[in-house]
Design a protein around this motif. Structure first.
Motif, mmCIF file in Angstrom:
data_model
loop_
_atom_site.group_PDB
_atom_site.id
_atom_site.type_symbol
_atom_site.label_atom_id
_atom_site.label_comp_id
_atom_site.label_asym_id
_atom_site.label_seq_id
_atom_site.Cartn_x
_atom_site.Cartn_y
_atom_site.Cartn_z
ATOM 1 N N ALA A 78 -40.442 63.993 100.317
ATOM 2 C CA ALA A 78 -40.307 63.309 99.023
ATOM 3 C C ALA A 78 -41.390 63.746 98.038
ATOM 4 C CB ALA A 78 -40.354 61.795 99.222
ATOM 5 N N THR A 79 -42.642 63.767 98.474
ATOM 6 C CA THR A 79 -43.716 64.150 97.550
ATOM 7 C C THR A 79 -43.620 65.622 97.163
ATOM 8 O OG1 THR A 79 -45.253 64.489 99.393
ATOM 9 C CG2 THR A 79 -45.336 62.358 98.270
ATOM 10 N N SER A 80 -43.285 66.464 98.112
ATOM 11 C CA SER A 80 -43.144 67.884 97.816
ATOM 12 C C SER A 80 -42.029 68.126 96.801
ATOM 13 C CB SER A 80 -42.865 68.656 99.107
ATOM 14 O OG SER A 80 -42.620 70.004 98.843
ATOM 15 N N SER A 81 -40.907 67.473 97.005
ATOM 16 C CA SER A 81 -39.782 67.632 96.078
ATOM 17 C C SER A 81 -40.140 67.143 94.680
ATOM 18 C CB SER A 81 -38.560 66.875 96.596
ATOM 19 O OG SER A 81 -38.137 67.410 97.824
ATOM 20 N N CYS A 82 -40.817 66.015 94.603
ATOM 21 C CA CYS A 82 -41.206 65.472 93.288
ATOM 22 C C CYS A 82 -42.178 66.402 92.563
ATOM 23 C CB CYS A 82 -41.837 64.086 93.447
ATOM 24 S SG CYS A 82 -40.669 62.810 93.903
ATOM 25 N N VAL A 83 -43.216 66.834 93.266
ATOM 26 C CA VAL A 83 -44.207 67.717 92.646
ATOM 27 C C VAL A 83 -43.557 69.030 92.216
ATOM 28 C CG1 VAL A 83 -46.297 69.078 93.079
ATOM 29 C CG2 VAL A 83 -46.202 66.692 93.793
ATOM 30 N N SER A 132 -35.200 74.492 92.441
ATOM 31 C CA SER A 132 -35.358 73.634 93.612
ATOM 32 C C SER A 132 -34.722 74.273 94.841
ATOM 33 C CB SER A 132 -34.741 72.268 93.360
ATOM 34 O OG SER A 132 -35.438 71.611 92.340
ATOM 35 N N TYR A 133 -33.677 75.053 94.626
ATOM 36 C CA TYR A 133 -33.030 75.747 95.733
ATOM 37 C C TYR A 133 -33.982 76.770 96.362
ATOM 38 C CZ TYR A 133 -29.811 78.816 98.212
ATOM 39 O OH TYR A 133 -29.202 79.578 99.160
ATOM 40 N N ASP A 137 -40.102 72.712 100.655
ATOM 41 C CA ASP A 137 -39.973 71.258 100.569
ATOM 42 C C ASP A 137 -39.564 70.630 101.899
ATOM 43 O OD1 ASP A 137 -40.678 71.263 97.905
ATOM 44 O OD2 ASP A 137 -38.614 71.154 97.165
ATOM 45 N N LEU A 138 -38.850 71.368 102.727
ATOM 46 C CA LEU A 138 -38.396 70.838 104.015
ATOM 47 C C LEU A 138 -39.228 71.335 105.191
ATOM 48 C CD1 LEU A 138 -34.522 71.154 103.619
ATOM 49 C CD2 LEU A 138 -35.945 69.115 103.353
ATOM 50 N N VAL A 180 -41.242 68.686 89.043
ATOM 51 C CA VAL A 180 -42.031 68.629 87.806
ATOM 52 C C VAL A 180 -42.619 70.008 87.511
ATOM 53 C CG1 VAL A 180 -44.111 67.671 86.734
ATOM 54 C CG2 VAL A 180 -42.549 66.170 87.983
ATOM 55 N N GLY A 181 -43.170 70.641 88.533
ATOM 56 C CA GLY A 181 -43.805 71.949 88.354
ATOM 57 C C GLY A 181 -42.850 73.015 87.863
ATOM 58 N N PHE A 182 -41.634 73.047 88.388
ATOM 59 C CA PHE A 182 -40.669 74.057 87.957
ATOM 60 C C PHE A 182 -40.278 73.885 86.504
ATOM 61 C CE2 PHE A 182 -39.342 74.309 92.582
ATOM 62 C CZ PHE A 182 -40.090 75.436 92.794
ATOM 63 N N ASN A 183 -40.298 72.675 86.027
ATOM 64 C CA ASN A 183 -39.934 72.436 84.632
ATOM 65 C C ASN A 183 -41.058 72.753 83.658
ATOM 66 O OD1 ASN A 183 -37.200 71.500 84.719
ATOM 67 N ND2 ASN A 183 -37.977 69.701 85.785
ATOM 68 N N PHE A 184 -42.306 72.666 84.114
ATOM 69 C CA PHE A 184 -43.412 72.784 83.174
ATOM 70 C C PHE A 184 -44.474 73.825 83.518
ATOM 71 C CE2 PHE A 184 -41.953 68.347 82.820
ATOM 72 C CZ PHE A 184 -41.549 68.368 81.501
ATOM 73 N N PHE A 185 -44.647 74.199 84.798
ATOM 74 C CA PHE A 185 -45.856 74.938 85.143
ATOM 75 C C PHE A 185 -45.691 76.195 85.985
ATOM 76 C CE2 PHE A 185 -47.208 70.445 84.684
ATOM 77 C CZ PHE A 185 -47.932 70.609 83.515
ATOM 78 N N TRP A 186 -44.692 76.289 86.824
ATOM 79 C CA TRP A 186 -44.613 77.460 87.690
ATOM 80 C C TRP A 186 -43.177 77.822 88.012
ATOM 81 C CZ3 TRP A 186 -46.962 72.990 89.815
ATOM 82 C CH2 TRP A 186 -46.216 72.315 90.763
#
Length: 150
Positions: free
Chosen positions: A36-41, A60-61, A67-68, A44-50
């Motif tokens: 859960a925390t990995s997916s959330c971070v 996310s794919y 993430d898993l 957010v990161g893919f949209n704004f930072f990396w």
């Protein structure tokens, strides 16, 4: 993508599963929190930072193996070191964060990770410290609720 699956999912799950095979409570309690925390971070990161390779329409794919596999398993191993091996929490959290930061720095140097919007390796370190602190806090609450949990 196959390299992401092997390096970030298969190897961490095999190694982590082998280490945690005698203490499935830690795996059952902390693996979902890690996912859960990995997916959330990462979302957010893919949209704004990396960005990571392979470049897909849905980043996310591409991060699904991490993430898993890598991130939740690393968190479980960190909690295992604290609870079962008696390691001090803060040095263990910082060491775990540092190791993951080094792995990401290597991936960045290889061109597999791209930073933008002023993101840097120091922010990366912080992005690992905060979820690990959350996981440790969760372990304290979990042990308070379930006195026989170890």
């Amino acid at each position: 993508m196959l390299s992401n699956v092997i390096i970030a999912f298969v190897i961490p799950v095999l190694v982590g599963g082998w280490i945690l095979r005698r203490n499935l409570n830690i795996l059952l309690a902390f693996y979902p929190l890690g996912v859960a925390t990995s997916s959330c971070v990462n979302n957010v990161g893919f949209n704004f930072f990396w960005n990571i390779l392979p470049n897909t329409n849905n980043q996310s794919y591409a991060a699904l193996p991490m993430d898993l596999g890598l991130y939740p398993m690393f968190g479980c191993l960190m909690i295992y070191a604290i609870l079962e091996k008696g390691m001090k929490p803060w040095p263990t959290i910082l060491a775990s964060s540092f190791i993951l930061t080094i792995l990401e720095w290597i991936a960045k140097q290889m061109g597999r990770v791209i930073y933008f919007n002023d993101w840097n390796i120091y922010w990366t370190f912080l992005s690992y410290v905060l979820p690990f602190v959350l996981a440790y806090g969760y372990s304290l609450a979990f042990r308070k609720m379930f006195k026989d949990f170890k």
